[in-house]
Design a protein around this motif. Structure first.
Motif, short mmCIF file in Angstrom:
data_model
loop_
_atom_site.label_atom_id
_atom_site.label_comp_id
_atom_site.label_asym_id
_atom_site.label_seq_id
_atom_site.Cartn_x
_atom_site.Cartn_y
_atom_site.Cartn_z
N GLY A 203 102.00 99.19 62.20
CA GLY A 203 101.09 98.05 62.28
C GLY A 203 101.45 97.11 63.41
O GLY A 203 102.45 97.26 64.12
N ASP A 204 100.61 96.11 63.58
CA ASP A 204 100.81 95.08 64.60
C ASP A 204 101.63 93.96 63.97
O ASP A 204 101.09 93.04 63.36
N LEU A 205 102.95 94.03 64.12
CA LEU A 205 103.82 93.09 63.42
C LEU A 205 103.61 91.63 63.82
O LEU A 205 103.56 90.77 62.94
N PRO A 206 103.49 91.31 65.09
CA PRO A 206 103.23 89.90 65.44
C PRO A 206 101.93 89.38 64.83
O PRO A 206 101.88 88.26 64.34
N LYS A 207 100.89 90.20 64.87
CA LYS A 207 99.61 89.77 64.29
C LYS A 207 99.74 89.55 62.79
O LYS A 207 99.22 88.56 62.25
N LEU A 208 100.43 90.45 62.10
CA LEU A 208 100.65 90.27 60.67
C LEU A 208 101.48 89.02 60.39
O LEU A 208 101.24 88.30 59.42
N ALA B 259 100.71 85.93 71.78
CA ALA B 259 100.06 85.75 70.48
C ALA B 259 100.40 84.40 69.87
O ALA B 259 99.53 83.74 69.27
N ALA B 260 101.65 83.97 70.02
CA ALA B 260 102.07 82.69 69.44
C ALA B 260 101.42 81.52 70.15
O ALA B 260 100.84 80.63 69.51
N VAL B 261 101.48 81.51 71.48
CA VAL B 261 100.86 80.42 72.24
C VAL B 261 99.35 80.42 72.02
O VAL B 261 98.74 79.36 71.84
N GLY B 262 98.76 81.61 72.02
CA GLY B 262 97.33 81.70 71.79
C GLY B 262 96.91 81.21 70.42
O GLY B 262 95.85 80.59 70.26
N SER B 263 97.75 81.45 69.41
CA SER B 263 97.44 80.98 68.06
C SER B 263 97.45 79.46 67.98
O SER B 263 96.62 78.85 67.30
N ILE B 264 98.40 78.84 68.69
CA ILE B 264 98.44 77.38 68.73
C ILE B 264 97.19 76.83 69.41
O ILE B 264 96.54 75.89 68.92
N LEU B 265 96.83 77.43 70.55
CA LEU B 265 95.62 77.00 71.25
C LEU B 265 94.39 77.22 70.39
O LEU B 265 93.46 76.40 70.39
N TYR B 266 94.38 78.31 69.64
CA TYR B 266 93.24 78.61 68.77
C TYR B 266 93.07 77.50 67.72
O TYR B 266 91.95 77.03 67.48
N GLY C 103 88.25 84.64 68.68
CA GLY C 103 89.45 83.88 69.02
C GLY C 103 90.74 84.50 68.55
O GLY C 103 91.76 84.45 69.26
N LEU C 104 90.72 85.12 67.38
CA LEU C 104 91.95 85.68 66.83
C LEU C 104 92.34 87.01 67.47
O LEU C 104 93.39 87.56 67.12
N THR C 105 91.53 87.52 68.39
CA THR C 105 91.99 88.68 69.16
C THR C 105 93.21 88.33 70.00
O THR C 105 93.94 89.23 70.43
N ILE C 106 93.45 87.03 70.20
CA ILE C 106 94.61 86.60 70.97
C ILE C 106 95.90 87.01 70.28
O ILE C 106 96.96 87.11 70.91
N GLN C 107 95.84 87.29 68.97
CA GLN C 107 97.05 87.66 68.22
C GLN C 107 97.39 89.14 68.34
O GLN C 107 98.50 89.53 67.98
N ALA C 108 96.47 89.94 68.81
CA ALA C 108 96.69 91.38 68.86
C ALA C 108 97.71 91.73 69.94
O ALA C 108 97.67 91.20 71.06
N THR C 109 98.61 92.63 69.61
CA THR C 109 99.60 93.09 70.59
C THR C 109 99.60 94.61 70.75
O THR C 109 100.31 95.14 71.61
N PRO D 46 87.04 94.29 70.51
CA PRO D 46 85.72 94.00 71.08
C PRO D 46 85.81 93.17 72.36
O PRO D 46 84.90 93.20 73.19
N LEU D 47 86.90 92.42 72.51
CA LEU D 47 87.15 91.60 73.70
C LEU D 47 88.64 91.63 74.00
O LEU D 47 89.45 91.87 73.12
N SER D 48 88.99 91.37 75.24
CA SER D 48 90.41 91.22 75.56
C SER D 48 90.91 89.93 74.90
O SER D 48 90.12 89.02 74.60
N PRO D 49 92.22 89.81 74.65
CA PRO D 49 92.73 88.63 73.93
C PRO D 49 92.33 87.29 74.55
O PRO D 49 91.83 86.41 73.84
#
Length: 250
Positions: free
Chosen positions: A49-54, A143-150, A207-213, A220-223
């Motif tokens: 799985g995608d551990l950072p996203k989880l 993913a972390a920085v993107g989650s904060i911005l999200y 927006g949460l595609t930013i968490q995918a690694t 559907p979109l790049s992060p």
């Protein structure tokens, strides 16, 4: 602008409800993230799985508290009549609106940073040693920085909608429906093209595609493009809110 910012910060820090909401957001985010990562079954080959996203899944719950916080900053002043005092002290309505938005986004950014870092730290403690590498690379940092911005963008989206709607319950309901119903509809609709379109335009699903690694080609979109969609929603809401504040009576 500086006096307006000081006034908004004073109002925000002297009212107890924002403090509890921020603490609740941090607790909800870290708790759900820890719960999500704790159910993984790991083998010597890895956890899968995608551990950072989880590890950051709690953001999906924490954002609901952010919505409530951002809405009450605006709607609370309308319900109490404090908005008239605010606009008397700061006659330039765009300045008052910007000061509120900056203050809200600032406190959400600080609380969001604590929540995201807490979620990643919880993931490190819960996962076996071989999961550490997956939670400490460049993709995880994005993913972390993107989650904060999200979270900040969700706060601004909620703030703008609240400035238009004014009523707290209606504003919260509108934003939560926009966030959570679009992903549900994308799963209900059978047409793959419509599913992908809804995933691309929904503020949360995009927006949460930013968490995918991992498996970025299947998104559907790049992060960063996905986060850009959420930014577009927030910008439109802020523009509508600022226009409404400028055109309507307090």
């Amino acid at each position: 602008m500086r006096p307006a910012l000081h006034a908004e910060w004073t109002k925000l820090r002297t009212v107890p409800s924002p403090h509890w909401l921020l603490l609740g957001m941090i607790a909800a985010t870290v708790t759900l993230s820890a719960a999500a990562i704790s159910v993984l079954t790991c083998t010597p080959a890895g956890c899968g799985g995608d551990l950072p996203k989880l590890s950051l899944m709690g953001v999906e719950l924490g954002q609901a508290v952010v919505v409530v916080l951002a809405v009450i900053v605006v709607s609370g002043e309308y319900s109490s009549g404090m908005i008239r005092t605010t606009l008397t002290a700061v006659p330039r309505r765009t300045t008052a609106f910007a000061a509120k938005a900056i203050t809200v986004s600032g406190v959400v950014a600080i609380a969001g940073t604590i929540a995201v870092l807490g979620s990643l730290v919880a993931g490190r403690f819960i996962l076996p040693v071989h999961g550490d590498a997956a939670l400490s690379d460049g993709a995880t940092l994005r993913a972390a920085v993107g989650s904060i911005l999200y979270l900040v963008l969700i706060a601004l989206l909620s703030f703008g909608i609240a400035a238009v709607v004014r009523d707290a319950a209606a504003s919260i309901g509108t934003v939560l429906a926009l966030l959570y119903l679009v992903p549900i509809l994308s799963q209900v609709i059978g047409d793959p093209q419509w599913q992908r379109l809804l995933q691309q335009v929904g503020p949360m699903s995009a927006g949460l595609t930013i968490q995918a690694t991992t498996d970025l080609g299947d998104l559907p979109l790049s992060p960063w493009a996905g986060l850009g969609i959420t930014a577009a929603w927030a910008t439109a809401a802020l523009a509508a809110g600022c226009l409404a504040l400028g055109k309507r009576d307090a």
